[in-house]
Scaffold this motif. Structure first.
Motif, short mmCIF file in Angstrom:
data_model
loop_
_atom_site.label_atom_id
_atom_site.label_comp_id
_atom_site.label_asym_id
_atom_site.label_seq_id
_atom_site.Cartn_x
_atom_site.Cartn_y
_atom_site.Cartn_z
N ILE A 411 25.18 -26.32 -24.74
CA ILE A 411 24.23 -26.82 -23.74
C ILE A 411 24.97 -27.43 -22.56
O ILE A 411 24.61 -27.19 -21.39
CB ILE A 411 23.29 -27.86 -24.39
CG1 ILE A 411 22.36 -27.18 -25.39
CG2 ILE A 411 22.49 -28.59 -23.33
CD1 ILE A 411 21.49 -28.15 -26.16
N VAL A 412 26.00 -28.21 -22.84
CA VAL A 412 26.79 -28.80 -21.76
C VAL A 412 27.40 -27.70 -20.89
O VAL A 412 27.37 -27.77 -19.65
CB VAL A 412 27.89 -29.71 -22.34
CG1 VAL A 412 28.81 -30.21 -21.23
CG2 VAL A 412 27.27 -30.88 -23.09
N SER A 413 27.93 -26.67 -21.51
CA SER A 413 28.52 -25.56 -20.76
C SER A 413 27.47 -24.82 -19.94
O SER A 413 27.70 -24.45 -18.77
CB SER A 413 29.22 -24.60 -21.72
OG SER A 413 30.26 -25.25 -22.42
N ALA A 414 26.29 -24.60 -20.52
CA ALA A 414 25.23 -23.87 -19.82
C ALA A 414 24.73 -24.65 -18.60
O ALA A 414 24.43 -24.06 -17.55
CB ALA A 414 24.07 -23.58 -20.78
N ARG A 415 24.65 -25.96 -18.71
CA ARG A 415 24.24 -26.77 -17.57
C ARG A 415 25.28 -26.70 -16.45
O ARG A 415 24.93 -26.65 -15.26
CB ARG A 415 24.02 -28.21 -18.01
CG ARG A 415 22.73 -28.41 -18.80
CD ARG A 415 22.62 -29.81 -19.35
NE ARG A 415 21.36 -29.99 -20.08
CZ ARG A 415 21.12 -30.97 -20.93
NH1 ARG A 415 22.07 -31.88 -21.15
NH2 ARG A 415 19.95 -31.06 -21.54
N ARG A 416 26.54 -26.70 -16.81
CA ARG A 416 27.60 -26.60 -15.81
C ARG A 416 27.51 -25.25 -15.10
O ARG A 416 27.67 -25.16 -13.87
CB ARG A 416 28.96 -26.78 -16.48
CG ARG A 416 30.12 -26.85 -15.48
CD ARG A 416 31.47 -26.98 -16.18
NE ARG A 416 31.50 -28.11 -17.10
CZ ARG A 416 31.65 -27.99 -18.40
NH1 ARG A 416 31.75 -26.78 -18.94
NH2 ARG A 416 31.67 -29.06 -19.16
N VAL A 417 27.24 -24.19 -15.88
CA VAL A 417 27.13 -22.85 -15.28
C VAL A 417 25.94 -22.80 -14.32
O VAL A 417 26.03 -22.22 -13.22
CB VAL A 417 26.97 -21.79 -16.39
CG1 VAL A 417 26.60 -20.43 -15.78
CG2 VAL A 417 28.25 -21.67 -17.19
N LEU A 418 24.81 -23.43 -14.70
CA LEU A 418 23.64 -23.42 -13.83
C LEU A 418 23.93 -24.17 -12.52
O LEU A 418 23.54 -23.72 -11.43
CB LEU A 418 22.45 -24.04 -14.55
CG LEU A 418 21.15 -24.12 -13.74
CD1 LEU A 418 20.70 -22.75 -13.27
CD2 LEU A 418 20.05 -24.80 -14.56
N ASP A 419 24.61 -25.30 -12.61
CA ASP A 419 24.96 -26.05 -11.40
C ASP A 419 25.84 -25.21 -10.48
O ASP A 419 25.63 -25.17 -9.24
CB ASP A 419 25.66 -27.35 -11.76
CG ASP A 419 24.72 -28.34 -12.46
OD1 ASP A 419 23.50 -28.19 -12.29
OD2 ASP A 419 25.23 -29.24 -13.16
N LEU A 420 26.82 -24.52 -11.06
CA LEU A 420 27.72 -23.68 -10.25
C LEU A 420 26.97 -22.51 -9.64
O LEU A 420 27.19 -22.15 -8.47
CB LEU A 420 28.87 -23.18 -11.12
CG LEU A 420 29.89 -24.23 -11.59
CD1 LEU A 420 30.89 -23.62 -12.57
CD2 LEU A 420 30.63 -24.82 -10.39
N ALA A 421 26.04 -21.91 -10.43
CA ALA A 421 25.29 -20.77 -9.91
C ALA A 421 24.40 -21.18 -8.75
O ALA A 421 24.30 -20.46 -7.73
CB ALA A 421 24.46 -20.14 -11.03
N ASN A 422 23.76 -22.34 -8.86
CA ASN A 422 22.92 -22.84 -7.75
C ASN A 422 23.76 -23.10 -6.50
O ASN A 422 23.36 -22.76 -5.38
CB ASN A 422 22.20 -24.12 -8.19
CG ASN A 422 20.98 -23.83 -9.04
OD1 ASN A 422 20.29 -22.84 -8.83
ND2 ASN A 422 20.72 -24.69 -10.02
N SER A 423 24.91 -23.71 -6.70
CA SER A 423 25.79 -24.01 -5.55
C SER A 423 26.27 -22.73 -4.88
O SER A 423 26.28 -22.62 -3.64
CB SER A 423 26.98 -24.84 -6.01
OG SER A 423 26.57 -26.08 -6.54
N ARG A 424 26.68 -21.75 -5.66
CA ARG A 424 27.16 -20.49 -5.10
C ARG A 424 26.05 -19.73 -4.39
O ARG A 424 26.26 -19.11 -3.35
CB ARG A 424 27.77 -19.63 -6.20
CG ARG A 424 29.10 -20.16 -6.75
CD ARG A 424 29.56 -19.39 -7.97
NE ARG A 424 29.73 -17.98 -7.70
CZ ARG A 424 30.83 -17.44 -7.16
NH1 ARG A 424 31.86 -18.21 -6.82
NH2 ARG A 424 30.90 -16.14 -6.94
#
Length: 479
Positions: A411-424
């Motif tokens: 879950i921690v990893s998935a949240r980090r991926v979502l934050d990066l995807a939104n930023s990109r």
């Protein structure tokens, strides 16, 4: 004049002296092969349960007040448990009735009548005159009967009835254990769905916010309509899953209603996010199961009852001896009823012995032996099943503990991926498909963690049931 009485008493004394050797084998609990220890997996270590402790309210170990209240409601209102209690009452009454056969049966009888004896009644001597007579008949008697248990039939019958009564008591405890485990399982399934529904609720809020962002960017001409359509499709899919989970939750709610003895339309459990932490369960040696589990106790008592039936069947080879003394008064006038000449008495012994029955008794003995062998096999099967269930619970809890810890990391990893995807995406570096994928991945990870949490609770319930119930507080099971 006293000689017949002395002879009768002597015969009775000899018969009673001969009684006492019960037919059939004495019961001995068969040996079963038991391993020395369980196959333990991290983080388990051996505990030292005390098997003479009562199997109390183990569900209180989970620290959920609502579950505790439901369990008490089920004990008071569950109809399956009520049936088991009634069966136990019947079995105890049967055992008491069988025990009564070990004692003499004493009764009293009385008669008062006026009758006419025919003048043309049959004669035993044609030289005797015959007259019609009208007279009174008053009688009062005390009679007794006692079966001399020469071959131990009554003794074996009592042993079997008592074993069956004890089996019913074990069945009652097993029914209560299964009921409490079934209720706890349905309750934790329902609470796990509450967690999943909460995950979906938060995901829907996030996806709607993302849809608003995608729509705003489309209205400004920064993105195509494809981004809006993809986000809308994801939101619609998530909303569909909500209804599916609510249907499943309603079914668990209805099952709980039936278990606690309440009509399903009148019962409801409000959604609630409750802490779900399985308790540390102590593990003793495998042989502890032979005393802790009520289903094993029931199977063992069934063996004892079946063994007693062999003796009952074999006792039919021996004579049946009955003592039936009686004492009373009989007179045609009530005012002379208690005079000495009115006294009547009898004392004797009756004996019955089967000479030929075409093999019926032998067949009954073979049938009883077959029933005993079947009960032994059933007992060993129950023990093997119990050991399998405990091993399944041990490995299941350990594996789910590790899986749940890994799911939290996911879950921690998935949240980090979502934050990066939104930023990109906002920076124009990637497409909106990356954001959609990251949102779906986070939703899947959170739902998987919720499901693993529910499975941990269910497996703990399963393991406690497999071990036979509660344990003393002094035990320590897992680090």
């Amino acid at each position: 004049m006293q000689r017949p009485l002395v002879m009768a008493v002597s015969v009775a004394a000899v018969v009673i002296a001969l009684a006492g050797c019960a037919a059939g084998p004495d019961y001995r609990k068969p040996d079963v092969e038991m391993p020395v220890t369980w196959q333990l997996d991290t983080p388990w270590r051996q505990g030292t349960p005390s098997d003479d402790q009562a199997k109390g309210p183990w569900w209180e170990r989970f620290g959920d007040a609502r579950l505790n209240a439901l369990q008490q409601q089920a004990i008071d209102g569950n109809q399956t448990l009520a049936i088991a209690a009634a069966r136990l009452t019947q079995a105890r009454a049967t055992a008491n009735a069988a025990s009564a056969g070990m004692y003499p049966q004493v009764g009293v009888s009385t008669r008062a009548s006026r009758l006419r004896i025919a003048g043309n009644r049959p004669l035993t001597n044609y030289n005797s005159p015959n007259f019609a007579t009208v007279q009174n008949d008053f009688a009062l008697g005390l009679n007794a009967s006692y079966e001399v248990d020469l071959a131990g039939r009554v003794q074996r019958n009592v042993e079997g009835a008592r074993a069956s009564s004890q089996q019913s008591a074990a069945d009652f405890e097993n029914t209560r254990l299964l009921l409490s485990a079934d209720l706890a399982g349905n309750y934790f399934n329902l609470r796990e769905l509450d967690v999943e529904l909460d995950v979906l609720s938060r995901s829907i809020a996030l996806q709607r916010k993302a849809l608003e962002l995608a729509t705003s960017r489309h209205d400004l001409g920064a993105t195509s309509g494809l981004d809006v359509a993809q986000q809308q499709a994801l939101l619609d899919t998530t909303l569909t899953q909500v209804d599916v989970l609510r249907k499943s939750r309603a079914q668990y709610e209805h099952a709980i209603a039936t278990l606690v003895g309440t009509p399903a339309p009148l019962f409801s459990l409000a959604p609630e996010l409750v802490p779900m932490t399985p308790p540390a369960v102590p593990l003793g040696v495998p042989s502890d199961l032979l005393e802790r589990r009520p289903d094993i106790a029931s199977a063992e008592r069934a063996m004892a009852a079946a063994n007693a039936q062999i003796g009952v069947a074999k006792a039919a080879f021996y004579p049946s001896i009955m003592l039936a003394p009686s004492y009373g008064v009989d007179s045609r006038n009530i005012d002379t009823l208690f005079n000495a000449p009115s006294v009547v008495w009898s004392l004797g012994v009756s004996l019955a012995q089967t000479i030929f029955d075409g093999g019926r008794i032998s067949a009954n003995v073979d049938f009883a032996k077959g029933g005993y062998e079947a009960s032994v096999a059933s007992y060993r099967r129950v023990v093997l099943t119990a050991m399998q269930e405990v091993e399944d619970g041990i490995t299941g809890v350990a594996a789910l503990d590790r899986a749940y810890a890994q799911a939290q990391a996911a879950i921690v990893s998935a949240r980090r991926v979502l934050d990066l995807a939104n930023s990109r995406y906002e920076g124009g570096v990637s497409t909106y498909l990356d954001v959609i994928s990251a949102q779906q991945s986070l939703l899947n990870s959170e739902r998987q963690a919720a499901q693993l949490l529910g499975q941990r609770m269910l497996t703990s319930v399963f393991l406690i049931k497999a071990l036979g119930g509660d344990w003393p507080d002094a035990q320590v099971a897992r680090k």
